[in-house]
Every structure is written in C-alpha cells, then in structure tokens.
Write an enzyme that holds these catalytic residues in place. Sequence first.
Site, mmCIF file in Angstrom:
data_model
loop_
_atom_site.group_PDB
_atom_site.id
_atom_site.type_symbol
_atom_site.label_atom_id
_atom_site.label_comp_id
_atom_site.label_asym_id
_atom_site.label_seq_id
_atom_site.Cartn_x
_atom_site.Cartn_y
_atom_site.Cartn_z
ATOM 1 N N TYR A 121 -35.969 -67.340 43.843
ATOM 2 C CA TYR A 121 -35.869 -66.285 43.965
ATOM 3 C C TYR A 121 -34.368 -65.794 42.809
ATOM 4 O O TYR A 121 -34.589 -64.762 43.094
ATOM 5 C CB TYR A 121 -35.519 -65.919 45.293
ATOM 6 C CG TYR A 121 -37.190 -65.543 46.307
ATOM 7 C CD1 TYR A 121 -37.315 -65.193 46.157
ATOM 8 C CD2 TYR A 121 -36.798 -66.483 47.684
ATOM 9 C CE1 TYR A 121 -38.962 -64.710 46.820
ATOM 10 C CE2 TYR A 121 -37.869 -66.551 48.113
ATOM 11 C CZ TYR A 121 -38.948 -65.555 47.700
ATOM 12 O OH TYR A 121 -40.332 -65.063 48.390
ATOM 13 N N LYS A 149 -44.558 -68.896 54.643
ATOM 14 C CA LYS A 149 -43.178 -69.239 54.689
ATOM 15 C C LYS A 149 -42.563 -69.501 55.936
ATOM 16 O O LYS A 149 -43.966 -70.035 56.855
ATOM 17 C CB LYS A 149 -42.554 -67.587 54.062
ATOM 18 C CG LYS A 149 -42.807 -67.039 53.174
ATOM 19 C CD LYS A 149 -42.378 -65.892 53.257
ATOM 20 C CE LYS A 149 -42.151 -64.743 51.439
ATOM 21 N NZ LYS A 149 -41.793 -63.820 51.884
ATOM 22 N N ASN A 204 -41.842 -62.104 56.429
ATOM 23 C CA ASN A 204 -42.769 -61.365 56.005
ATOM 24 C C ASN A 204 -43.839 -62.979 55.683
ATOM 25 O O ASN A 204 -45.270 -61.896 54.742
ATOM 26 C CB ASN A 204 -43.034 -60.329 55.283
ATOM 27 C CG ASN A 204 -42.614 -60.818 53.440
ATOM 28 O OD1 ASN A 204 -42.403 -61.910 53.845
ATOM 29 N ND2 ASN A 204 -42.539 -60.319 53.002
ATOM 30 N N GLU A 217 -44.428 -70.145 38.381
ATOM 31 C CA GLU A 217 -44.235 -69.961 39.957
ATOM 32 C C GLU A 217 -44.339 -71.373 40.431
ATOM 33 O O GLU A 217 -44.539 -72.266 40.910
ATOM 34 C CB GLU A 217 -44.007 -68.542 40.951
ATOM 35 C CG GLU A 217 -43.814 -67.545 40.262
ATOM 36 C CD GLU A 217 -44.108 -66.768 41.701
ATOM 37 O OE1 GLU A 217 -42.803 -66.107 41.562
ATOM 38 O OE2 GLU A 217 -45.285 -66.332 42.539
ATOM 39 N N HIS A 222 -45.715 -65.327 50.651
ATOM 40 C CA HIS A 222 -45.128 -65.390 48.872
ATOM 41 C C HIS A 222 -46.422 -65.279 48.519
ATOM 42 O O HIS A 222 -47.262 -65.753 48.448
ATOM 43 C CB HIS A 222 -44.327 -65.845 48.378
ATOM 44 C CG HIS A 222 -44.018 -65.782 47.307
ATOM 45 N ND1 HIS A 222 -43.176 -64.866 47.112
ATOM 46 C CD2 HIS A 222 -44.542 -66.502 46.092
ATOM 47 C CE1 HIS A 222 -43.429 -65.103 45.478
ATOM 48 N NE2 HIS A 222 -44.043 -66.107 45.127
HETATM 49 P P1 GDP Z 1 -43.291 -59.477 47.820
HETATM 50 O O1 GDP Z 1 -43.583 -59.481 46.597
HETATM 51 O O2 GDP Z 1 -43.851 -58.484 48.368
HETATM 52 O O3 GDP Z 1 -42.750 -60.953 48.190
HETATM 53 O O4 GDP Z 1 -41.485 -58.176 47.091
HETATM 54 P P2 GDP Z 1 -39.771 -58.927 46.834
HETATM 55 O O5 GDP Z 1 -40.889 -59.873 45.635
HETATM 56 O O6 GDP Z 1 -39.730 -57.432 46.540
HETATM 57 O O7 GDP Z 1 -38.885 -59.078 47.153
HETATM 58 C C1 GDP Z 1 -38.795 -60.893 47.701
HETATM 59 C C2 GDP Z 1 -39.014 -61.237 49.046
HETATM 60 O O8 GDP Z 1 -37.462 -60.637 49.432
HETATM 61 C C3 GDP Z 1 -40.000 -60.322 50.404
HETATM 62 O O9 GDP Z 1 -41.800 -61.215 50.513
HETATM 63 C C4 GDP Z 1 -39.223 -60.902 51.219
HETATM 64 O O10 GDP Z 1 -39.220 -61.592 52.327
HETATM 65 C C5 GDP Z 1 -37.581 -60.098 51.085
HETATM 66 N N1 GDP Z 1 -37.291 -59.364 50.779
HETATM 67 C C6 GDP Z 1 -38.103 -58.031 50.492
HETATM 68 N N2 GDP Z 1 -36.903 -56.466 50.485
HETATM 69 C C7 GDP Z 1 -36.093 -57.404 50.822
HETATM 70 C C8 GDP Z 1 -35.077 -56.463 51.796
HETATM 71 O O11 GDP Z 1 -35.620 -55.202 51.679
HETATM 72 N N3 GDP Z 1 -34.978 -56.730 52.957
HETATM 73 C C9 GDP Z 1 -34.408 -58.222 53.258
HETATM 74 N N4 GDP Z 1 -33.954 -59.109 54.349
HETATM 75 N N5 GDP Z 1 -35.714 -59.106 52.746
HETATM 76 C C10 GDP Z 1 -36.547 -58.767 51.873
#
Ligand code: GDP
Length: 139
Positions: A50, A10, A113, A127, A116
């Site tokens: 997303y 990222k 973070n 994807e 991905h």
């Molecule tokens: P992943 O599969 O671990 O990447 O997590 P998710 O699919 O739940 O979320 C996708 C992405 O959205 C994450 O990798 C973060 O960059 C972002 N994200 C997830 N939870 C949060 C949150 O609570 N707040 C914000 N600002 N971003 C989030």
Amino acid sequence: MLERTLSIIKPDAVSKGHIGDILARFEKEGLQIVALRMLHLSKSEAEGFYTVHRERPFFNDLVEFMTSGRVVVLALEGQDAISRYRSIMGATDPAKADQGTLRKLYAANVQNNAVHGSDAPETAKTEIAYFFSELDITG
Ligand code: GDP
C-alpha cells in the site's frame, strides 16, 4: 482485451468465512483463477503493498487491518478482467456500493471492505508481481 488483475480476500472476509463465496463468484462471473495463495502479511509486506497510500491519514490503520489475519491473494484472468472485477467488487465504501457487489454483500465499512482489486493495467502488473513470480501463474 484479455487481462490479469490482482485480487485480495482481506482479513475480515477470511475470518468471517467468505473465501468460498468469493471464489465461487469469480468462477460464476468467468474470471479464471490463474494463481492463488494464502498468507499472513507482515507489517513491512502490507506497507510495501500500500505504499501509494503512505501519506494518507488512514495508512497506519489500513496496515494494522491488513496484518490482522490471513488473506487470500489471487491472480484473475479474463476479458476486461480489471474493470469487470472492479464492478463486481463495488465501491470502496460498502455503504455506496451497488446491490450484489462483493463489498455490499461482505464488507463492514470503508476500511474493512472484504476485497482488493487492481485499478489499472500498470497497477495490476506491479501488484501481481508483488505476490507471484511468473512460474506461479498457470498458463
Ligand atoms: P480501493 O481501490 O477501492 O481499494 O480504494 P483505495 O485504493 O482508495 O484505498 C485502499 C484501501 O484503503 C481501501 O480498500 C480500504 O481498505 C482503505 N481505505 C480507503 N479509504 C479509507 C478511509 O477513508 N479510511 C480508512 N480507514 N481506510 C480507507
């Protein structure tokens, strides 16, 4: 099972100079890089990627972050690549990620973070196809 998964380095990890560290980790862990490209996502490309999160309160912030700089997109291949990469990556929130995971090492917070990774075979397929054609993936 031999699987492919999609990885994105990222914008935060790219701008901090961690591309090499992360690629080296994939090679060390035996996740073979079978396709790779760098791009700067447009708003509509990030929104499309997303789309499952479009109703989430953080969606606009996430899209803004993902379009804030260049990303590196890769297809990785290996035995159980999807779950193995998820464990190398660590929990979404780096504060909750295990020691030594990519997110513990390189992520700042739950949004920025670093990486991905696809979460299941069906998502991996969709994807990978979002960024690569079959011809881009080396045999
Ligand atoms: P992943 O599969 O671990 O990447 O997590 P998710 O699919 O739940 O979320 C996708 C992405 O959205 C994450 O990798 C973060 O960059 C972002 N994200 C997830 N939870 C949060 C949150 O609570 N707040 C914000 N600002 N971003 C989030």
